[in-house]
Design a protein around this motif. Sequence first.
Motif, mmCIF file in Angstrom:
data_model
loop_
_atom_site.group_PDB
_atom_site.id
_atom_site.type_symbol
_atom_site.label_atom_id
_atom_site.label_comp_id
_atom_site.label_asym_id
_atom_site.label_seq_id
_atom_site.Cartn_x
_atom_site.Cartn_y
_atom_site.Cartn_z
ATOM 1 N N VAL A 1 -0.387 5.057 -2.669
ATOM 2 C CA VAL A 1 -1.014 4.022 -1.836
ATOM 3 C C VAL A 1 -0.966 2.672 -2.554
ATOM 4 C CG1 VAL A 1 -3.378 4.635 -2.608
ATOM 5 C CG2 VAL A 1 -3.074 3.437 -0.456
ATOM 6 N N ALA B 1 -3.538 -1.302 0.690
ATOM 7 C CA ALA B 1 -3.743 -0.269 1.717
ATOM 8 C C ALA B 1 -4.767 0.789 1.308
ATOM 9 C CB ALA B 1 -2.394 0.407 2.035
ATOM 10 N N ARG C 1 -7.365 2.818 3.296
ATOM 11 C CA ARG C 1 -6.971 3.947 4.140
ATOM 12 C C ARG C 1 -7.018 5.280 3.384
ATOM 13 N NH1 ARG C 1 -1.538 1.317 6.578
ATOM 14 N NH2 ARG C 1 -2.462 -0.270 7.914
ATOM 15 N N LEU D 1 -5.639 9.194 4.238
ATOM 16 C CA LEU D 1 -4.578 9.772 3.401
ATOM 17 C C LEU D 1 -5.034 11.085 2.770
ATOM 18 C CD1 LEU D 1 -3.363 6.487 1.645
ATOM 19 C CD2 LEU D 1 -2.276 7.683 3.539
ATOM 20 N N ASP E 1 1.560 5.430 1.646
ATOM 21 C CA ASP E 1 1.142 4.264 2.437
ATOM 22 C C ASP E 1 1.254 3.020 1.571
ATOM 23 O OD1 ASP E 1 0.203 2.431 4.176
ATOM 24 O OD2 ASP E 1 -1.634 3.500 4.699
ATOM 25 N N THR E 2 2.440 2.414 1.639
ATOM 26 C CA THR E 2 2.643 1.207 0.835
ATOM 27 C C THR E 2 3.043 0.027 1.724
ATOM 28 O OG1 THR E 2 4.854 1.984 0.385
ATOM 29 C CG2 THR E 2 3.227 2.365 -1.326
ATOM 30 N N GLU E 3 2.674 0.137 3.005
ATOM 31 C CA GLU E 3 2.892 -1.023 3.886
ATOM 32 C C GLU E 3 1.927 -2.130 3.472
ATOM 33 O OE1 GLU E 3 5.010 -1.093 6.789
ATOM 34 O OE2 GLU E 3 5.784 0.538 5.551
ATOM 35 N N PRO F 1 -0.624 -3.927 5.207
ATOM 36 C CA PRO F 1 -1.214 -3.809 6.542
ATOM 37 C C PRO F 1 -1.571 -5.174 7.130
ATOM 38 C CG PRO F 1 -2.657 -2.856 4.846
ATOM 39 C CD PRO F 1 -1.513 -3.482 4.140
#
Length: 470
Positions: free
Chosen positions: A111, A115, A118, A122, A146-148, A150
């Motif tokens: 992560v 992010a 979240r 996760l 999750d490495t967008e 956001p």
Amino acid sequence: MTAQGAQRQVFIRTYGCQMNVYDSDRMADLLLRLGYALAPSPEQADLVVLNTCHIREHASEKVYSELGRLRDIKVERRSTGGDLTIAVAGCVAQAEGGEIAKRQPAVDILVGPQAYHRLPQLLAEAERRAAIRKAGKRLPGAGVLDTEFPVESKFDHLPAPHGVRAGSAFLSIQEGCDKFCTFCVVPYTRGAEYSRPVAPVLAEARQLVAAGAIEITLLGQNVNAYHGEADDGSAWSLARLIRALAEIDGLARLRYTTSHPRDVGDDLIAVHGEVPVLMPYLHLPVQSGSDRILEAMNRRHGRDLFRRLADRLREVRPDMALSSDFIVGFPGERDADFDDTMRLIEEVCLASAFSFKYSRRPGTPGWAMADQVPENVKAARLAAMQALLGRQAHNFNLSKVGETVPVLYAEAGRRPGQIVGKTPWLQSVYAEGLGRMVGQIVETRLVEGHANSLAGEIALQPERAREAAA
Ligand code: SAM
Ligand code: SF4
């Protein structure tokens, strides 16, 4: 490891800067709300989070070796029907998520630094996958990633902070960076520059003071580029925010870090002369004293700006202590450039500083530059620079000997009866004191100056000493 039905435990290991310390505290807040307790070591945890730093190669490599150790714990647990969930957060997860998944398949969650709010989702997904694995079924793909960056801000999705330690707290007000210095990964790992709006920053500061903070350090990669939106739609500068924070009853010390020389405006200089709770210490990284190298680094300022800022800050606040960061051995750095940097250090005279050998980071323009400096040259320059910086820091400590100054005590020292704290200039002070003084500001006479610290004697008035001892 937790017995069945008992409270789950999390261990968080933090690498790198104060922003990561802040992020780890916020992850802890989030996980405590999910019912986790904090474990004292990975061996006692059900979930381990490594909050990582990607700034230099050495920092990333440490993460891979720690992951090897965690994998062994996980394998052993699984052999007895248990498990360990491993999460990698922070800038290495952001920059090398795919690589980590390949090199260390034991990792369950990756992560990025924008992010981690979240994490609850996760973790739920990681648990679902663990159940599938236990049932002997095949899992699709690698761990949960999750490495967008956001669209929503993590700050809108995090619980109220608990992170006050011994009267001191961090408050993150600005993130990311648009400056793209050619050596630096931050714009790629932390994303575009973003300032939190004024209202939630003030609210968080008030919560921290209510929870016992008497010192707050405002954090940002470029904290003095702060331009948060106020309720009336105007943009507040860092100077304006500092003036508002200084009004909070009970807040005795304000600090901010890290600043960029280009963003030190007239209003920020003025505030140093006018707001007593703003501590007389500024960390202002300059990186090099050679105009040629500063240009190659894309710093967009010269050595003279740094000198001028130092003079102006000391004009408004004569006891201002300055600290900085330096990189030696940036591609193309010659002896003459290094000499320029040493001269700048001598001219400005620093109270403390961090100095690093240039570390070539994949994806940054510096990586591909010709004329990389050999390691042995970097090492020799670093040694010479650290000797000079060490002498200056020692002299600065010696210059305070004999003064009685307010020290914020932060923890017990190694020796029984010893407590350790910080002066307004961020020097460490060791004194014989009472445990109850931890978390308080106590007048202390400085009696000895060493290379990295001072020895002090508590200098309470006799009646206050009796009260403190009661
Ligand atoms: N934003 C701050 C500034 O403008 O200087 C610094 C942020 S950076 C997280 C902290 C320090 O790490 C930098 O000041 C720099 O000295 C050092 N650093 C960053 N990239 C580096 C690299 N590739 N090699 C060596 N040191 C590096
Ligand atoms: Fe990195 Fe430069 Fe941004 Fe500082 S200003 S975070 S050194 S890119």
